[in-house]
Every structure is written in structure tokens, then in C-alpha cells.
Motif scaffolding. Structure first.
Motif, PDB file in Angstrom:
ATOM      1  N   GLU A 150      41.215  32.162  46.355  1.00 26.37           N
ATOM      2  CA  GLU A 150      41.252  33.504  46.957  1.00 26.37           C
ATOM      3  C   GLU A 150      41.064  34.574  45.884  1.00 26.37           C
ATOM      4  O   GLU A 150      40.291  35.498  46.047  1.00 26.37           O
ATOM      5  N   PHE A 151      41.786  34.405  44.739  1.00 25.96           N
ATOM      6  CA  PHE A 151      41.666  35.375  43.645  1.00 25.96           C
ATOM      7  C   PHE A 151      40.238  35.379  43.093  1.00 25.96           C
ATOM      8  O   PHE A 151      39.673  36.426  42.816  1.00 25.96           O
ATOM      9  N   LYS A 153      37.495  34.470  44.629  1.00 25.50           N
ATOM     10  CA  LYS A 153      36.559  35.046  45.605  1.00 25.50           C
ATOM     11  C   LYS A 153      36.571  36.565  45.528  1.00 25.50           C
ATOM     12  O   LYS A 153      35.528  37.205  45.538  1.00 25.50           O
ATOM     13  N   LEU A 154      37.783  37.124  45.443  1.00 24.53           N
ATOM     14  CA  LEU A 154      37.904  38.580  45.409  1.00 24.53           C
ATOM     15  C   LEU A 154      37.236  39.129  44.148  1.00 24.53           C
ATOM     16  O   LEU A 154      36.471  40.096  44.207  1.00 24.53           O
ATOM     17  N   GLU A 157      33.506  38.948  44.526  1.00 20.90           N
ATOM     18  CA  GLU A 157      33.014  39.918  45.509  1.00 20.90           C
ATOM     19  C   GLU A 157      32.928  41.314  44.868  1.00 20.90           C
ATOM     20  O   GLU A 157      31.913  41.998  44.989  1.00 20.90           O
ATOM     21  N   ARG A 455      35.720  53.669  39.749  1.00 22.68           N
ATOM     22  CA  ARG A 455      36.659  53.158  40.746  1.00 22.68           C
ATOM     23  C   ARG A 455      36.476  51.633  40.916  1.00 22.68           C
ATOM     24  O   ARG A 455      37.443  50.880  40.901  1.00 22.68           O
ATOM     25  N   ARG A 458      37.537  49.738  37.828  1.00 26.22           N
ATOM     26  CA  ARG A 458      39.011  49.612  37.776  1.00 26.22           C
ATOM     27  C   ARG A 458      39.464  48.484  38.718  1.00 26.22           C
ATOM     28  O   ARG A 458      40.297  47.658  38.375  1.00 26.22           O
ATOM     29  N   LYS A 459      38.835  48.462  39.888  1.00 24.40           N
ATOM     30  CA  LYS A 459      39.183  47.441  40.882  1.00 24.40           C
ATOM     31  C   LYS A 459      38.850  46.055  40.323  1.00 24.40           C
ATOM     32  O   LYS A 459      39.637  45.118  40.435  1.00 24.40           O
ATOM     33  N   GLU A 461      38.514  45.266  37.169  1.00 24.57           N
ATOM     34  CA  GLU A 461      39.373  44.985  36.009  1.00 24.57           C
ATOM     35  C   GLU A 461      40.682  44.330  36.497  1.00 24.57           C
ATOM     36  O   GLU A 461      41.096  43.284  35.967  1.00 24.57           O
ATOM     37  N   ILE A 462      41.265  44.908  37.563  1.00 22.57           N
ATOM     38  CA  ILE A 462      42.538  44.372  38.070  1.00 22.57           C
ATOM     39  C   ILE A 462      42.317  42.985  38.693  1.00 22.57           C
ATOM     40  O   ILE A 462      43.017  42.030  38.362  1.00 22.57           O
ATOM     41  N   LEU A 465      41.517  40.368  36.102  1.00 25.02           N
ATOM     42  CA  LEU A 465      42.689  40.050  35.287  1.00 25.02           C
ATOM     43  C   LEU A 465      43.633  39.132  36.071  1.00 25.02           C
ATOM     44  O   LEU A 465      44.144  38.131  35.537  1.00 25.02           O
ATOM     45  N   ILE A 466      43.833  39.471  37.339  1.00 24.19           N
ATOM     46  CA  ILE A 466      44.704  38.641  38.192  1.00 24.19           C
ATOM     47  C   ILE A 466      44.127  37.220  38.263  1.00 24.19           C
ATOM     48  O   ILE A 466      44.828  36.232  38.060  1.00 24.19           O
ATOM     49  N   ILE A 469      44.396  35.449  34.784  1.00 28.11           N
ATOM     50  CA  ILE A 469      45.778  35.072  34.432  1.00 28.11           C
ATOM     51  C   ILE A 469      46.230  33.912  35.307  1.00 28.11           C
ATOM     52  O   ILE A 469      46.831  32.952  34.812  1.00 28.11           O
ATOM     53  N   PHE A 470      45.884  33.986  36.589  1.00 29.93           N
ATOM     54  CA  PHE A 470      46.312  32.902  37.484  1.00 29.93           C
ATOM     55  C   PHE A 470      45.682  31.572  37.057  1.00 29.93           C
ATOM     56  O   PHE A 470      46.364  30.549  36.964  1.00 29.93           O
ATOM     57  N   GLU A 472      44.555  30.743  34.120  1.00 26.10           N
ATOM     58  CA  GLU A 472      45.115  30.316  32.836  1.00 26.10           C
ATOM     59  C   GLU A 472      46.476  29.667  33.020  1.00 26.10           C
ATOM     60  O   GLU A 472      46.731  28.572  32.502  1.00 26.10           O
TER      61      GLU A 472
ATOM     62  N   PHE B  11      53.259  33.284  36.446  1.00 27.94           N
ATOM     63  CA  PHE B  11      52.087  34.127  36.725  1.00 27.94           C
ATOM     64  C   PHE B  11      52.527  35.595  36.888  1.00 27.94           C
ATOM     65  O   PHE B  11      51.953  36.492  36.258  1.00 27.94           O
ATOM     66  N   LEU B  15      51.655  38.844  34.565  1.00 27.46           N
ATOM     67  CA  LEU B  15      51.036  40.060  35.111  1.00 27.46           C
ATOM     68  C   LEU B  15      51.829  41.289  34.675  1.00 27.46           C
ATOM     69  O   LEU B  15      51.265  42.334  34.359  1.00 27.46           O
ATOM     70  N   ILE B  21      47.745  46.568  35.075  1.00 26.39           N
ATOM     71  CA  ILE B  21      47.843  46.185  36.494  1.00 26.39           C
ATOM     72  C   ILE B  21      48.938  47.018  37.153  1.00 26.39           C
ATOM     73  O   ILE B  21      50.091  46.985  36.703  1.00 26.39           O
ATOM     74  N   VAL B  39      48.726  34.884  48.800  1.00 22.62           N
ATOM     75  CA  VAL B  39      48.095  36.196  48.990  1.00 22.62           C
ATOM     76  C   VAL B  39      46.641  35.998  49.395  1.00 22.62           C
ATOM     77  O   VAL B  39      45.872  35.371  48.671  1.00 22.62           O
ATOM     78  N   LYS B  41      42.740  37.018  50.190  1.00 24.27           N
ATOM     79  CA  LYS B  41      41.759  37.883  49.522  1.00 24.27           C
ATOM     80  C   LYS B  41      41.681  39.247  50.208  1.00 24.27           C
ATOM     81  O   LYS B  41      41.744  40.291  49.560  1.00 24.27           O
ATOM     82  N   LEU B  48      44.552  46.848  46.965  1.00 22.96           N
ATOM     83  CA  LEU B  48      43.887  47.432  45.790  1.00 22.96           C
ATOM     84  C   LEU B  48      43.260  48.775  46.137  1.00 22.96           C
ATOM     85  O   LEU B  48      43.400  49.750  45.406  1.00 22.96           O
ATOM     86  N   LEU B  52      44.304  52.278  44.475  1.00 22.33           N
ATOM     87  CA  LEU B  52      43.324  53.050  43.705  1.00 22.33           C
ATOM     88  C   LEU B  52      43.123  54.440  44.310  1.00 22.33           C
ATOM     89  O   LEU B  52      42.892  55.404  43.585  1.00 22.33           O
TER      90      LEU B  52
END
Lengths: 796, 61
Positions: A150-151, A153-154, A157, A455, A458-459, A461-462, A465-466, A469-470, A472, B11, B15, B21, B39, B41, B48, B52
Motif C-alpha cells: 500500500e505504501f 503504491k502510494l 502514484e 506541494r 512535499r507529498k 517526500e512524505i 519516506l514512509i 522507512i517501512f 527498511e 516503524f 518515523l 513527516i 493503513v 493507500k 496527506l 498539506l
């Protein structure tokens, strides 16, 4: 730990209760007697699902689970736990989780605690990604893998969206670069390049692109004013073009002459009499030609018919000529109109254009009156020569005026045009102004695109990163799990296969692919090979068991039970023996539930738990019968010798005899195996009692000759064989439903049973009851339990 | 604590170390995990967008 399981109206169970009281369970039953139903019931109770139904063509639990003779609502599974807490599962409701048991129920829903035969090779035969999924499920990570997707895919996208916006941002930059005729990379770069251009043209520096509007007003006021006149300039050019095309066509004067001539001709021709008279004359002429009369039919006077006909012809001819001239006159009038009309149209156009320019207001009036005058000429209907002359005069007058007005107009327009024309400096400024206008417009687009871009960046980037991190954390933790598991898998595998050249089993995450797992082992000195390359099916099965058990041992601290559903198929007797020991010794913290259809494995487990003095910790059940109306019939396990004694007590010596024959076969097989007797290889591994007896006896005799210091053991063993030798015929008699069995007395059968059991006792350890074994290395016969202190029988 | 819960906790902690974040996003995910839910997508995307928008409005103000 489970205390009690009650299964009602589930599959083939009507109402059966298994009381464990926290003990482990071994349950044996033939195919179709309901062993796996107990496993399905446990899975359904804890997970609300039955996994094997989802493989291949799916089958719903509602279709599969309820007993065929009852309605689905009657289905009920009750489990009572050792702590006294209970819960019930029905087809509609999940079990209510008892207080302080949430962790067990939640973990059991996610983590695998059941291993069945069909799943054994899944760990090995699956693709790396499927293997990852299976292992993830084993440790309850299935949801995390989905979460990772899910992460990801987002992140993907948003990344695609970001690329699109970046593209359009760059296109605007390209457009601006085109205007600047040099590559601009960002806002400050645009300003720098624009200023460099302005400075080359001796314009002052622009402080910010946002100030372009003010800058334009400050430095381009004159050009801006002139550009306001650009429309006027165009209008003037139009007027000049039009004025050059306006004139009175000279053909009109020729036409007037033609008019005059025609008018004279018409006057020369006698004026025609009325139409009726000409009709009369035509009829008279026809009559004269037809009748040729000598007298006039009207006045009766004599007539010269030839003269009269000639006269009539002349008069009619003139009439015809007159009509033709009239037609010509009409044609001339049309020509006149055609020549005048463009003049009027051009004047109308010119007046409209003049009307656009205030400064030419006085000229407009002149042309308007001229137009009216020309239109009036067209309205005149000439009747005589004077009329034509008047037209000609008016035209000439108008033409004179027209030329005068046009001259004046041209002069004024050209003067105005000169005033409005851009100088070279103006042209230069005008170009700069155009550039500023274009950049101003595109810069506004660029600004709004940049806001959108920032914008989305930024989206992204977040989200990225999510996602990173997940991935990793997941990879790192799974790697830790696998690292800690490798040693456990290797230890268990070595326990089962101490002498095989397989080692260094490893679960390795594919570093290049998400959710992908390799399984490797060193086999016969070949490093890091897929286990399928060099291991047998039996080895792969036991590797599958080791992987599952390692996970359970390492990570299954919450679920206190393990279910092993009929897992033994391809593993041979020796390795089963080791597996039995492993299961009985390695999982003291877990409640094991083991099902099997295999009598030998069942017996091996029981013998081992007896040897380990663990009987009190185990519930041993056999399903001896099953029918649809009553469900399975359970019987407590007893070993063959106990069963034989039971049947003697019940007075059923026939069954006791049949069981004795099976007991003898089992004892002889044990002796052959323990003393390493030679048995001829057969593709069908069924041996007769005689074949087993002869091999075992031959081996005993051979070994007895080598016994030097234990005459008692030697004589006892030989004696038991000798005693039994004369009774082996009974073995064959008791083998089948032989009617001759009735000829054998109860005492004879009892005697035979005792001899078989005495033989068995002969090769068991007097200290611990375990089987004695021949050890070639040390040339001795000793107890199979390594720690047993009973002295071995030494051989020469 | 189950392996899954342990991984999710690690996790979330990682974060929290990242200042870039927004904390609302982390809280949103943490509360979802606490409710035994993963969570989705679409939900995260929605959240988000909302955060934002707020960030943008704050900057404008």
C-alpha cells in the motif's frame, strides 16, 4: 493450553468431546474417519477460516463445514482452556475472546500454528515471492507485506503525478527560454537572463519579475501609447487602400453616349400604335394572305392586295424594330446600374472606415453627401436628351468632387500615419515590451505550476519516506528473524539427519526484490544450492518440518499449541524415530496435537514417549470407527501386548491370537532392525513371518557365537528363538480368517502369545525397557538409549 | 508483543525521528495500527492532502 474440545455438527462430527486437560494429543485414524476434522475445527475456531478451502476452486466454509444431516445453525465448536475460560464458535459468530486471552486469539488469527502434509513442501517448492508470503504468514507478517505494498503504491502514484507536473513546469521554462533565446533554469535565472537582455538594449535592470507591470509603465509609456494607436494605424491603412480603389468607371460616360444614340433611334422609329391595332394588322395580313380578296372586307373598296400586304409588312417590321430598341435600352440601364453600384459600395465602406477615426469626422460628411448625390443619379429616369445630359453633368461634377475629397483624405491619412509610425528605437522598445509581456504571462503560469510542484514534491517526500522507512524496518527485522532462525533450522535438521551431507541451510531475502526469499543449503560440498537439487523428497519433507518447527520454537511464544496434521509420508522409519524424539523433547512448552493415519509412526511416537516416561503428558486416541449418524468412535491407545491381554481377559482368544500374530511380526521386524539382520530386498516390502523369523534367527545365532562374557543373555535369546521356532506355524494359521483357527486351543494360543512377548523382553533393556541394538563399531549389543547405564553385551 | 506489533512500533518510532513527516500523519498511522488495522493507500493519500492543505494555509496566514 486446551483443556477440552467439543465439536458439534461440524463435518462428520455429531457431538464429540476430546478431553486433554492441557496434555498433548496423538490421534490415529484411517482416512475418512475425522482426524483432519479436529484440525479444521481448531483452525475455524481461531481464524474463522479453513485455509485449504481457498486453494484451487474455492469452497465456502458454509458449504463445507456443517454436518450434512443438520442445519448450519447447529454447528458449534466449544473450547475450554486450562485456565478454565471457555468460548464458542458458531457458523454466525466468532468466539467471544475471554478476558486476558486477547493476545492468544489475535496471534492465532495471524500466525500459523497448523502444519499439514500438503504444506510441507510449500516452504521449499514455492517461488521466492510465494515463499516469502508463506513464511510471512508463519510469523504473522502477512498484513505487513500488504501494508508495504500500500505504501509503495502510494509513493509510485505520487511519483507519476510529480513527473507530469515537472514536465509541464519544464515546458513553461522552455517557452520562456525560447522568448529569452537562452536556456533559463529557474525563476532567478529567468530574471538574470532577462536583465542581461535589457542591459544590452540599454534598459535599466528589473528587480523582480513580479515588477514587470510597473517596469513597463515606467519605461515603455511612449511605446505603450503608440501601441494603443496600432488599431488606428491599421484603420488608416485600410482607408488608404480603399480610397485608391474608388473612382467613377469611365465606361459610364460611354454608356451615356449609347443611351443618347439609342434615344435618337427610338425617336426616328414611328411611335407605335397601340397593341390592339398591331394585333388587328397582324390578323388582317394573315387574312389577306389567306383569302387574297379584291375588296377591303371593311369598306368594300377595291384594293391592291400586293401593295397592301407590303404596307402591312413595313408597319409590322417597324414595330418589331422599336421593341428591340426598347430592350437594348433596358440592357443599357442595367449596365449603368452595374457600373454605379461598386462606386456606392466603396463609398459606404470608406465612410464606415472613416467613422472609426474621430479625426476624420469632417471627411466623413463630405463622402456621405457625395454618396447621396451618386445614389440620386441612379434614381433619375431619363426621358429626353436633356435628362441624359443632366446625368452626365452630375456625374462629372461628382467625379470631380470625389477626386478632390480622396486627395484630401489621402493627404490627411498619410499625415496621421506618419505621426503613428514606430521609429527604430520604438521598434526596439516594442520588441522588448513584447518579450516582457510574454515572460510576464508565462511567469504567472510558472508560478502557479511551481506552487503545485512544491506541494506534490512535499507529498512525495512524505510518502516516499514512509515507504522507504517501512521497507527498511521490515527488511531489517525479517533479516534478523531469518538470521536467528538459520541456526535453529540447521540444529533441528542435523538432529534428524546427523550423517547426511546437508548443512548450512539459509533463508535469504532477495536484496533486489521486495518480498522475495531464497532458500539455500550446502549439499555434498556444493555451496548455496537450492535444496531441491541434491536432497531427496524425504529430506525436503523433513526440511519443511524443520523450518516450521524452528519458527514455532523461535517465535510462537503466544500460541501454546502446535498442530501437526498427518505430516509423515515420505520420511523413512529411521528418520521418523528421530522426528518422534525431536517432537517429544524439543517442545515441552507447547501442547502438541499430532494426527496420523500411519500405524507405525503412531507406535513410534508412543514407544518414544514411553521411553522418555512422558505418558502422563499425552492423550493417545485412535479413531476406530466412524459413521454419519454418530460421528467418530474413539478408543484409548493400548499397545499390542496390552490389547492381547485385554482380549484374553474378555475371553476372546481368537482376536488375541490374530493380534499375537501381528505382534510377532512387529517383534521380528524390530529384532532384524536392531541386530542388523540381512533381509532379502523385495520390491513389495511385505515379509512373511517365516522370512522374518529365519533372518532374525540366523542373525541371532551368528551374534551368539561371538558373545564371550554373557552366557545368560546368549542362552536366553537362543532358547526363546528355539521355543518359538516350533510354534511359528501358528503365525501362519493366525494370519487370516482361517477356519482352522478353531482347532487350536485357547491354551495353545496363550502359550504362543507368551513366547512372543518373552522374545520381545529378551531384546529390551532390563534397566530402561528400550530396545537393545547391535553396535558394529564397538562390537557390542547394548541399550539404544545413550544415557542408559546398563552394561553392554560384548562380542568377539 | 507480537513480531508484527514490534515491527510496527519500530516503524512508528523511526518515523518520529524524521522531522519532515508531519506528526498528524504519524498519529493517524499509529492509531490505525493500534486498532489492529492496516493503513490503506486511499486513506493515507486523503490524510496527506488534508495535512498539506493545512500546511499551505498556515504558510499563507
Amino acid at each position: 493450553m486446551i483443556k477440552k474440545i467439543n465439536i458439534q455438527k461440524f463435518r462428520g462430527f455429531v457431538d464429540s468431546e476430546i478431553i486433554l486437560d492441557g496434555r498433548n494429543l496423538i490421534i490415529k485414524g484411517d482416512n475418512g474417519t475425522g482426524k483432519s476434522t479436529i484440525v479444521d475445527a481448531l483452525e475455524y475456531f481461531f481464524t474463522n477460516k479453513i485455509k485449504h478451502l481457498t486453494k484451487g476452486e474455492k469452497l465456502s466454509v458454509k458449504e463445507y463445514a456443517p454436518h450434512v444431516k443438520y442445519s448450519p445453525e447447529d454447528l458449534k465448536i466449544d473450547i475450554e482452556f486450562k485456565n478454565g475460560k471457555k468460548s464458542t464458535k458458531t457458523i454466525k459468530d466468532k468466539p467471544i475472546i475471554p478476558p486476558r486471552m486477547e493476545e492468544l486469539f489475535n496471534t492465532a488469527r495471524e500466525q500459523k500454528f497448523i502444519l499439514n502434509r500438503s504444506e510441507l513442501l510449500e516452504f521449499i517448492n514455492s517461488s521466492p515471492s510465494d515463499r516469502f508470503k508463506i513464511i510471512a504468514k508463519l510469523i504473522g507478517l502477512g498484513d505487513l507485506e500488504k501494508q508495504s505494498k500500500e505504501f509503495s503504491k502510494l509513493s509510485n502514484e505520487i511519483s507519476k503525478h510529480l513527473n507530469l507536473v515537472e514536465d509541464s513546469y519544464n515546458k513553461i521554462l522552455e517557452k520562456i527560454s525560447k522568448f529569452l533565446k537562452t536556456k533559463a533554469t529557474n525563476t532567478s535565472d529567468i530574471l538574470e537572463k532577462l536583465n542581461s537582455k535589457l542591459s544590452k538594449l540599454s534598459f535599466p535592470e528589473l528587480k523582480s519579475i513580479d515588477d514587470i507591470e510597473k517596469y513597463k509603465e515606467a519605461h515603455f509609456k511612449n511605446v505603450l501609447l503608440k501601441t494603443d494607436y496600432s488599431k488606428t494605424f491599421k484603420d488608416l491603412e485600410n482607408i488608404l487602400t480603399l480610397s485608391n480603389s474608388i473612382s467613377i468607371n469611365p465606361k459610364i460616360y460611354d454608356l451615356i453616349i449609347e443611351f443618347k444614340i439609342l434615344n435618337i433611334k427610338l425617336r426616328e422609329i414611328q411611335h407605335p400604335i397601340d397593341l390592339e391595332l398591331y394585333k388587328f394588322l397582324e390578323s388582317g395580313l394573315k387574312l389577306l394572305k389567306l383569302r387574297n380578296p379584291k375588296q377591303c372586307p371593311l369598306c368594300k373598296q377595291s384594293i391592291n392586295i400586293y401593295e397592301l400586304i407590303s404596307d402591312l409588312n413595313n408597319r409590322l417590321m417597324k414595330r418589331k424594330e422599336y421593341l428591340e430598341k426598347l430592350k437594348e435600352l433596358e440592357k443599357l440601364k442595367n449596365n449603368f446600374k452595374d457600373l454605379m453600384e461598386p462606386l456606392i459600395n466603396n463609398l459606404t465602406n470608406l465612410i464606415t472606415n472613416i467613422n472609426q477615426i474621430n479625426e476624420l469626422e469632417n471627411k466623413k460628411e463630405k463622402f456621405l453627401s457625395l454618396k447621396i448625390s451618386v445614389e440620386k443619379i441612379m434614381e433619375i429616369i431619363p426621358k429626353n436628351d436633356k435628362d441624359y445630359e443632366s446625368i452626365e453633368m452630375s456625374l462629372k461634377k461628382n467625379e470631380k468632387e470625389l477626386n478632390k475629397f480622396l486627395k484630401e483624405l489621402n493627404l490627411e491619412c498619410n499625415n496621421m500615419k506618419k505621426k503613428l509610425e514606430l521609429t527604430e528605437k520604438d521598434k526596439e522598445s516594442y520588441e522588448v515590451l513584447n518579450l516582457l509581456n510574454n515572460i510576464q504571462l508565462e511567469y504567472e503560469n510558472l508560478k502557479s505550476k511551481k506552487i503545485e510542484l512544491l506541494r506534490i514534491k512535499r507529498k512525495y517526500e512524505i510518502a516516499n519516506l514512509i515507504n522507504n522507512i517501512f521497507s527498511e524496518v521490515l527488511k531489517e527485522e525479517i533479516n534478523k528473524i531469518f538470521e536467528s532462525l538459520d541456526s535453529e533450522i540447521n540444529r533441528l535438521y542435523l538432529f534428524l539427519h546427523p550423517n547426511d551431507l546437508h548443512e548450512n541451510i539459509k533463508l535469504e531475502i532477495d536484496p533486489n526484490r521486495r518480498g522475495s526469499l531464497f532458500l539455500k543449503m550446502d549439499s555434498f560440498n556444493c555451496k548455496s544450492r537450492d535444496p531441491r537439487v541434491l536432497a531427496s523428497e524425504g529430506h525436503l519433507d523433513s526440511l519443511g518440518i524443520c523450518i516450521f518447527l524452528s519458527f514455532v520454537k523461535k517465535f510462537n511464544k503466544t500460541i501454546p499449541f502446535i498442530v501437526l496434521d498427518d505430516i509423515i509420508t515420505t520420511i523413512d522409519a529411521n528418520h521418523r524415530e528421530k522426528l518422534a524424539k525431536l517432537l517429544l523433547t524439543e517442545f515441552p512448552e507447547h501442547q502438541l496435537i499430532i494426527t496420523t493415519h500411519d500405524g507405525l509412526w503412531f507406535k513410534q511416537l508412543i514407544e518414544n514417549l514411553k521411553a522418555l516416561k512422558l505418558e502422563h503428558k499425552w492423550e493417545i486416541l485412535s479413531i476406530i470407527d466412524w459413521d454419519l449418524s454418530h460421528g467418530p468412535e474413539f478408543s484409548d491407545y493400548k499397545d499390542l501386548w496390552e490389547k492381547i491381554q485385554d482380549y484374553y481377559k474378555r475371553g476372546d482368544s481368537d482376536v488375541a491370537g490374530i493380534l499375537t500374530r501381528r505382534y510377532l511380526e512387529w517383534v521380528l521386524k524390530k529384532i532384524c532392525l536392531a541386530l542388523k539382520a540381512e533381509i532379502e530386498y523385495k520390491s513389495d516390502p511385505k515379509y512373511t513371518v517365516k522370512e522374518l523369523f529365519d533372518s532374525a534367527y540366523k542373525r541371532v545365532n551368528k551374534l551368539c557365537k561371538r558373545i564371550v562374557d554373557n552366557e545368560d543373555f546368549k542362552n536366553n535369546l537362543k532358547e526363546k528363538f528355539e521355543n518359538l521356532k516350533s510354534w511359528t506355524y501358528l503365525g501362519n494359521l493366525l494370519a487370516h480368517e482361517n477356519p482352522e483357527i478353531e482347532l487350536i486351543s485357547t491354551n495353545e494360543i496363550k502359550n504362543f502369545s507368551n513366547l512372543v512377548h518373552e522374545l520381545f523382553l529378551c531384546i529390551t533393556c532390563s534397566e530402561c525397557g528400550n530396545l537393545l541394538k547391535y553396535n558394529r563399531e564397538f562390537s557390542e549389543i547394548r541399550c539404544s538409549k545413550k544415557k542408559c547405564k546398563n552394561l553392554p553385551v560384548k562380542l568377539k | 508483543m507480537s513480531i508484527k506489533a514490534n515491527i510496527l512500533e519500530k516503524f512508528i518510532n523511526k518515523l518520529k525521528e524524521k522531522k519532515s513527516i508531519p506528526i498528524e500523519i504519524i498519529d493517524f498511522m499509529e492509531s490505525s495500527f493500534n486498532d489492529e488495522k492496516m493503513v490503506k493507500k486511499s486513506e493515507l493519500k486523503k490524510k496527506l492532502e488534508a495535512i498539506l492543505n493545512d500546511e499551505l494555509n498556515d504558510k499563507k496566514n
